[in-house]
Write an enzyme that holds these catalytic residues in place. Structure first.
Site, short mmCIF file in Angstrom:
data_model
loop_
_atom_site.label_atom_id
_atom_site.label_comp_id
_atom_site.label_asym_id
_atom_site.label_seq_id
_atom_site.Cartn_x
_atom_site.Cartn_y
_atom_site.Cartn_z
N ARG A 70 11.76 -15.68 -98.24
CA ARG A 70 11.73 -16.50 -99.45
C ARG A 70 13.13 -16.75 -100.02
O ARG A 70 13.46 -17.83 -100.48
CB ARG A 70 10.87 -15.78 -100.50
CG ARG A 70 10.37 -16.67 -101.61
CD ARG A 70 9.60 -15.87 -102.66
NE ARG A 70 8.44 -15.19 -102.12
CZ ARG A 70 7.28 -15.79 -101.84
NH1 ARG A 70 7.14 -17.07 -102.02
NH2 ARG A 70 6.28 -15.09 -101.37
N MET A 95 3.09 -25.33 -103.48
CA MET A 95 2.33 -24.14 -103.15
C MET A 95 3.21 -23.02 -102.59
O MET A 95 3.01 -22.52 -101.48
CB MET A 95 1.21 -24.50 -102.14
CG MET A 95 0.24 -25.53 -102.65
SD MET A 95 -0.53 -25.04 -104.22
CE MET A 95 -1.68 -23.82 -103.61
N ARG A 96 4.20 -22.65 -103.38
CA ARG A 96 5.07 -21.53 -103.02
C ARG A 96 5.50 -20.82 -104.29
O ARG A 96 5.72 -21.46 -105.31
CB ARG A 96 6.36 -22.04 -102.35
CG ARG A 96 6.32 -22.27 -100.88
CD ARG A 96 7.71 -22.62 -100.40
NE ARG A 96 8.57 -21.45 -100.38
CZ ARG A 96 8.75 -20.68 -99.31
NH1 ARG A 96 8.17 -20.97 -98.18
NH2 ARG A 96 9.54 -19.61 -99.37
N HIS A 114 -0.45 -25.44 -114.45
CA HIS A 114 -1.48 -24.56 -113.89
C HIS A 114 -2.85 -25.02 -114.40
O HIS A 114 -3.00 -25.27 -115.61
CB HIS A 114 -1.21 -23.11 -114.29
CG HIS A 114 -2.19 -22.17 -113.72
ND1 HIS A 114 -2.20 -21.82 -112.38
CD2 HIS A 114 -3.25 -21.51 -114.28
CE1 HIS A 114 -3.20 -21.00 -112.15
NE2 HIS A 114 -3.86 -20.80 -113.28
#
Ligand code: GRF
EC number: 2.1.2.2
Length: 206
Positions: A70, A95-96, A114
């Site tokens: 990452r 999506m990370r 969110h």
């Protein structure tokens, strides 16, 4: 009269990009004083990329598998964003999780949306979590990003009622209508210099 120069945005995506579309539409309509300098996707097949190209926005594909961890991924991402002179980073279905490398490079300048009323139902499948729990209301939250999962200071929220026959799909669609209103609104507040952060509290100037 002093006119502020448009806030330079990056929008990070992985999928459909309906929030990206709402942001592009608001900028094109003149309701946000901002410019998207790049759309970055970790998924080369994301429909969001097509939306960006259609509107003449620069796209960058930054794939996960080219990096062993990452931190390496995020270091390269920071470089891409700096090269595009980005001032505010928008996570629109990206999506990370971000590491401290990204969070520290853009202090109080990374925003996520969110699909739940945080701090309830963080993480994946927030709409299903809400339905399974049996809450009467859910919604969406625009928040600053820290190193946790959906834990950063809250900027805006919108409430959506849950109907007795809702499925994950019907609830998601109802929440998305609010997302497409709230996300551009939050970006407009940044572009107008109306956001101040004090610990967990986001102050919005009138
Ligand atoms: C949205 O529901 C958002 O809440 C979540 O990811 C989804 C992205 O949708 N973070 P889209 O790609 O903008 O259509």
């Amino acid at each position: 009269m002093i006119t502020q120069s448009p806030l330079k945005l990056a929008v990070l995506v992985s999928g459909n990009g309906s929030n990206l579309q709402a942001i592009i539409d608001a900028i094109e309509a003149g309701s946000i004083n901002a410019r998207i300098t790049c759309v970055v996707s970790n998924n080369p097949d994301a429909f969001a990329l097509k939306r960006a190209i259609k509107h003449g926005v620069t796209t960058v594909i930054h794939q996960n598998q080219n990096f062993s961890n990452r931190r390496e991924y995020d270091s390269a991402l920071v470089q891409i964003l700096k090269d595009h002179e980005v001032e505010l980073v928008i996570l629109a279905g990206f999506m990370r999780l971000l590491s401290e490398i990204m969070v520290n490079a853009f202090p109080h300048a990374i925003v996520n949306i969110h699909p739940a009323l945080l701090p309830a139902f963080p993480g994946l499948h927030a709409q299903k979590q809400a339905l399974d729990y049996g809450v009467r209301y859910s919604g969406c939250t625009v928040h600053l990003v820290d190193c946790g999962t959906d834990t950063g200071p809250i900027i805006l929220q919108a409430v959506v009622p849950i109907e007795h026959n809702d499925t994950e799909e019907t609830l998601s669609a109802r929440i998305q209508r609010e997302e497409h209103r709230c996300f551009p609104e939050a970006i407009r507040l940044f572009a107008d210099g109306k956001i101040q952060v004090n610990g967990r509290h986001v102050h919005i100037s009138p």
